[in-house]
Scaffold this active site. Structure first.
Site, short mmCIF file in Angstrom:
data_model
loop_
_atom_site.label_atom_id
_atom_site.label_comp_id
_atom_site.label_asym_id
_atom_site.label_seq_id
_atom_site.Cartn_x
_atom_site.Cartn_y
_atom_site.Cartn_z
N GLN A 200 0.88 -1.17 0.00
CA GLN A 200 0.00 0.00 0.00
C GLN A 200 0.92 1.21 0.00
O GLN A 200 1.32 1.70 1.05
CB GLN A 200 -0.92 -0.05 1.22
N ARG A 220 -4.41 4.22 4.13
CA ARG A 220 -3.67 4.78 3.00
C ARG A 220 -4.03 4.03 1.73
O ARG A 220 -4.48 2.88 1.76
CB ARG A 220 -2.16 4.74 3.26
N ALA A 241 -11.79 2.92 3.84
CA ALA A 241 -10.78 2.00 3.30
C ALA A 241 -9.91 2.67 2.24
O ALA A 241 -10.12 3.82 1.88
CB ALA A 241 -11.48 0.77 2.73
N HIS A 242 -8.96 1.91 1.73
CA HIS A 242 -7.99 2.47 0.78
C HIS A 242 -8.63 2.92 -0.52
O HIS A 242 -9.53 2.30 -1.03
CB HIS A 242 -6.83 1.50 0.50
N ASN A 243 -8.13 4.05 -1.00
CA ASN A 243 -8.57 4.62 -2.29
C ASN A 243 -10.01 5.11 -2.30
O ASN A 243 -10.55 5.44 -3.36
CB ASN A 243 -8.34 3.62 -3.43
#
Lengths: 348, 348, 348
Positions: A200, A220, A241-243
Site C-alpha cells: 500500500q 492509505r 478503506a484504501h482509495n
C-alpha cells in the site's frame, strides 16, 4: 463565567426580554434539568409541557412554536433554535485543556521537522522527519505523526492518535482520541500457497475543516491517495478503506464503513452502521439510511435503505408488507381450498 | 527512484516492449491519473475506454483483455494483472520509516525481557518482564507489550498498539496502529444483585504471517487461548472475542465480528460488517457475505448471506421476490373478490 | 500455584470427592483439552461424550446433568456450573502485571492533581490539572486523564486509554486498552455554506462497577452528561453517543452502538452489532437481539429484533414465512389461471 441575558440576546441579534440586563446566565441545560441560572431552548411544540414546567431563567424559542398566552418565562425568539443554542453554547464552552505552544520536553520531534507559529507538541508526542505542523496546530499527548506528513494551520489532534507517514492534513482539521490515519489498506492476492500482501504505497489526503471521531480508521491508498473532502465530518469507529474518495460536506455517522475505492459525492450522508461496498458510488446529496448496505450506486439526492439498499420509499413499502406475509400464505391456501370446493360443487 | 521499463518487464518475467530500456518509470498510477512517467494496469475490458485515453508510459495488461489493434501504448502482457501490479508496487514502495535497531532511550524495557538480533524498540514503548522479541522485530512508538508475551522474528507492530501479558505472536506478524490484543473477554454471571466478572485467565495465540488492521480487538480466552491461524488477515475495527479459533488463511473484512468460542476453518472469508454468533462454526472455505449474521453453521465451501444467514442462492431468491410482496397482497385480494363474485353469479 | 481438590470443594461449599486432599489441581481447562492436573466443568448433557472421554483430574458438574452410573472421574456437584467455574477461575487467575503504587518517573502528573492511597500511575501516563485518582486506582502505561477528571477507588485503566477532561468515573471501574472516553459528540448544524460544529460542552459520568472493553467510545454530552449506569458492562468497539443514558446493569455486546440521547433502562441487553437510534428508549429489562436496529421504543422486558426492530416473535414469524415467498408468487399465479379457466368453462 456568567453572561447577562441581554448579552446573549445581543449575541443572537434578537430583542432582549424586559430586565434582561439583570438576569445572569451560568450555562445551558435541557428544559427539564434547567435551574434558575440556566438558559434552555424549545425547538418543537412537542416539548411545550416541559417548557411550561421549566425552572430555566430564560428559553431560546423557535419562532414557529405557539407559546401559551400566559407564558412568564423570558424568551428569545429565533428562526432556528438549534443553531442559536449551538452559538450560545460556544459562549459557555469551558476551555479545552491544551499543551502550551512549543515542544514538550518529553516529546520527540525530528530535527528536520518544521513547526508553525504557536504550534504545540504535547507530552510524549512523536513527530517524524520532514513532518510539518502549521501555525497554532496542537498535538495532545501521545500523538504520533510519521515522516513527511504535513498538517495545516489550526489543527487539533487529540491524545493517542496515530497519523502515519506521507499523509496530508489540511487546515482546521480535528482528529479525536485513539484514531488511526494512514494504516495500510487491506489488500492481498492469493499466490497459490498464501495471501501475498499488496503493498500500500499511497497515502491519505484530508482536506480543510474535516473532523474525525475517536477509534476511526482512514487507510492509505494502494497508490494515489485516499481522500476526505473539505468540511466532511466522520463520527467514531468509522472505517474509510484504501482509495476511497469522500466528497466535501459529507457526514458519516458512527460505525459506518466505506470499502475500497468507493466514491461519495458532495454532501453525502451515511447513517449509523452503514456499509458502502468497494467501488460503489454515491451521487451528490445522496443518503444511505442507518444499518443499510449499498452494493452499487445511489443517484444524486437519492435516499436509499436496506440490505442491499434500494430506494427508501420502496424499502418502506416492502417493510410495510412484510408483516402480512404469514397471513397471506394462509389466505392463498384458503383461496385454493375454496376454488377446489367450488369446482367440485360444479362437477368440474 | 525510477526503474526502466525493461527492468520491470524482467521482474515480471515477460517480454519487454520495444525501446523499454530507455523508458523510465517513476511509479504506479490508475489509468485516468497516470502521467508520462507512470506505469498503469488493465485487468478488465470494462476499463478499455480509460486505457485508450491514458497518458501512462506503459500498461500492465491481463492477457485475456482484447486490446484495440491500433494500441500504441507499450504493454506488458501478464496472466494476472493484479498480482503483477502488486509485485511491481513492491519495487516502488517508499521505505516505511522505522525505529533504529536497539532500544530507544525513551522506551522502557524490563531487564528480564530478551530482544533478538536487530530488534527495534521505538520511542516510548513498554516491554514487560520476561517478554521476548524475535530477530528484526520492530515496535513503533508507543507500543505496549505485557509481561511474558513473546513475539517471533520479523514482526512489525505499529504505533500505540497494546499487546497484553502472556500472549504469543508468531513470525512475520504485522499489527497496525491502535489495535488491542489480549484484553479480557466479555464474560459475566448474574449473581443475584450484580454482574459478577468471570476471570479471563487465558491468553491469545497469533500464528505466523498474520496481519491485523487498526483499532481491532482480539480478546484473551476465558481459559486456554483465542487463536488466529497462520496467514489469516484481519482488517480494521474487527472484533475477535474470547476463545474464538480462526483457522489458517482466513480473511476478515472491516468491522466484522466473531463472538465467543466460534470456530472458523481454513480459508474462511467474512465480508465487511459480518457477525458470527458465539459457538457458531464455519467450515473450510466457507464465506459469509458482507452485512450478514451467521447464527449456527456454514458448511465447508458454502456461501451464506443475510440476517440470519442462509445459503446465498436462497437469500438472493428471497430478495428477488420481496419487491413483489406488495403487489402480491393486491392480487390475492383481487382473486378473493373475483372468486366471491363468481360464486355469487352461480348462486353458490 | 496448585490447589488441592479438597480446597476447591471447600471454596465451592460442596462435598469433596474421596481422596480429594491428595489431588493437586494446576488449572482449569475444557473437557477435551484437560490433562491430569486440570479441573474441568460440565454444564449441559450435550457435552456428556466429552465428559466420558476427558482426562481431567476432576469435573465441576451441574447437578441436573444425568451422569452415567459408572462414572469414575471425581465430580463436584453444583447448582450452577458456570458460576462455580468462574469462582474457581479466580483462584487460578495469574496476577495481572500492574505498575507499582506511586507515580512512575516517566509519567506526567500535574502538581494540582491528587492521588489516593496506593494509587499507581504507570509509565508515560498523563494526569491533568485538578484530576483526582481514588485509592488503589491503577493507570497502566500510556493512559491520558484530562484536567478535572476524577476516578474513584479501585479502578483499573489499561494501556493507551484516553479519558478527557471533566469526566467522572466511579469506584471499581475497569476500562480496557485503547478506549476513548469524553471525546466530542457528533453534532453539526448546516449554516448555509458548511457544517458548523455544535460545541460539546458537557461531560461523561461513569458509575460504580462499570467495565468498558477495548477500542470503545463514550462521547461527552452536548450539555449535561452522557451517563453509564452502575454495573453496566460494555464490550469492545461499542459506540455510546452524546447524551445517551444507560441504566444500571446493562450489557452491551461487541460493536453495538447507541445514538445520541437514547435512553436505556435498567438491565437492558444489546446483542452484538445492534444499533439504537437517537432519542430511542428501551424499558427496564428489554433486549435487542444481535444485528438489529431499534428505531423508537422497546417496552420493559420486551425482546425485539430485526431492522427495524419489531417484537421478536413477530420477527421470527416473518422470517419463517419469507422462504415461502417465491413459491407463493407461483401459487397465486396458478390460482389466477385456474380461476380464469373455471370462468371460461362456465362461460362467465
Amino acid at each position: 463565567m456568567t453572561r447577562s441575558l441581554a448579552d446573549i440576546a445581543q449575541a443572537l441579534n434578537v430583542p432582549a426580554p424586559a430586565g434582561a440586563a439583570a438576569v445572569n446566565i451560568a450555562g445551558l441545560a435541557m428544559l427539564t434539568e434547567a435551574g434558575e441560572t440556566h438558559l434552555s431552548f424549545l425547538g418543537d411544540k412537542r416539548y411545550l409541557p416541559e417548557f411550561n414546567a421549566t425552572r430555566a431563567a430564560a428559553v431560546i424559542v423557535q419562532r414557529k412554536v405557539p407559546l401559551p398566552p400566559d407564558t412568564r418565562t423570558p424568551v428569545l425568539l429565533v428562526d432556528d433554535a438549534d443553531l442559536a443554542t449551538a452559538r450560545i453554547a460556544t459562549l459557555f464552552a469551558p476551555p479545552v485543556p491544551r499543551p502550551a505552544p512549543g515542544v514538550d520536553p518529553a516529546a520527540r520531534v525530528h530535527p528536520s521537522a518544521t513547526l508553525g507559529e504557536h504550534a504545540a507538541v504535547g507530552f510524549n508526542c512523536f513527530v517524524g522527519a520532514r513532518a510539518r505542523l502549521g501555525a497554532r496546530t496542537i498535538l495532545h499527548p501521545g500523538v504520533y505523526v510519521g515522516d513527511d506528513t504535513t498538517l495545516g494551520d489550526d489543527c487539533e489532534i487529540f491524545p493517542n492518535v496515530t497519523i502515519r507517514e506521507r499523509c496530508t492534513v489540511g487546515h482546521r482539521v480535528i482528529v479525536h482520541a485513539n484514531t488511526a490515519i494512514g494504516s495500510d489498506g487491506f489488500g492481498y492476492r492469493w499466490d497459490g500457497s498464501k495471501h501475498a500482501k499488496i503493498p500500500q504505497i499511497g497515502a491519505v489526503a484530508i482536506e480543510d475543516d474535516v473532523e474525525i471521531g475517536s477509534c476511526s480508521c482512514v487507510d492509505r491508498a494502494k497508490f494515489g491517495v485516499t481522500r476526505v473532502g473539505r468540511d466532511t465530518k466522520i463520527d467514531n469507529l468509522v472505517q474509510v478503506a484504501h482509495n476511497v474518495v469522500l466528497g466535501p460536506h459529507c457526514l458519516l455517522a458512527g460505525q459506518s464503513g466505506v470499502a475500497g475505492s468507493a466514491k461519495l459525492g458532495a454532501g453525502v450522508m451515511l447513517g449509523g452502521q452503514c456499509a458502502v461496498r468497494d467501488h460503489a458510488t454515491m451521487g451528490d446529496g445522496s443518503m444511505l439510511a442507518a444499518c443499510s448496505g449499498l452494493l452499487d450506486t445511489a443517484e444524486p439526492k437519492q435516499i436509499v435503505s436496506g440490505i442491499p439498499a434500494i430506494p427508501h420509499r420502496q424499502a418502506l413499502r416492502e417493510q410495510a408488507a412484510l408483516p402480512h406475509l404469514p397471513e397471506l400464505r394462509t389466505e392463498v391456501r384458503k383461496l385454493h381450498a375454496e376454488l377446489e370446493e367450488l369446482r367440485k360443487s360444479l362437477g368440474k
